[in-house]
Structure formats: C-alpha cells, structure tokens
Design a protein around this motif. Structure first.
Motif: not given
Length: 93
Positions: A33-40, A42-47, A72-75, A77-83
């Motif tokens: 599930n490559p989208l979860v680390p990408l979302g993480c 993005c979240t850290v970068g924006v924060l 970014a957190q919503g993305f 979470f959605a990636a985690l659920l999708g995975g």
C-alpha cells in the motif's frame, strides 16, 4: 434432515514471514500500500512548514498549512482504509 454433524471449520492459512526485520516489513508494507507512507510524508511536510510559518509570525500561512495538514491526514486515513479493503478482497479469493 439429520445428515450428521457439520464439517469442522478450518481456518485459512496465514502467510508466514520468517525472520522478517523492521526494514523488510516496512518495505513489504510499502509495496502493498504505497499511498499510506506517501500520505504520512505529506502530513509531516505540511506540518513542518506550518510550524515554521507560525514561528516566523506568518499566521495566515500557518493557518492554511494547518488546514492542509487536516486534508493530508484525511488522505492518509482514506489510503489506509482503501488498503485494508483491497487486502480483505485479496484474502477472500
């Protein structure tokens, strides 16, 4: 109607990952599930950018970044659920 006792339930075999270290597990999960680390990331970068903006006194930019962090957190979470859904669908087959 008395056909006898029901057949015994046998659990499906779980995948075995012998001697898997942290790095190996991280890489395997990232490939699954490559989208979860990408979302993480993005979240850290924006924060981080939002906190730097706050420290510099740019409150408008800081507020925008905190709102972007929520997105970014919503993305993530959605990636985690999708995975999880994809993994559950694969295990049914």
């Amino acid at each position: 109607m008395a056909a006898g006792p029901p057949p015994p339930l046998e659990p499906s075999p779980l995948p075995v990952f012998s001697d898997e270290g942290f790095g190996d597990k991280f890489l395997r999960k990232t490939r699954e599930n490559p989208l979860v680390p990408l979302g993480c990331l993005c979240t850290v970068g924006v924060l981080t950018y939002g906190l730097l903006s706050f420290k510099r006194g740019n409150t408008r930019q800081s507020q925008l970044m905190m709102r972007a962090r929520i997105l970014a957190q919503g993305f993530t979470f959605a990636a985690l659920l999708g995975g999880m859904v994809v993994t559950a669908m694969k295990s049914r087959k």
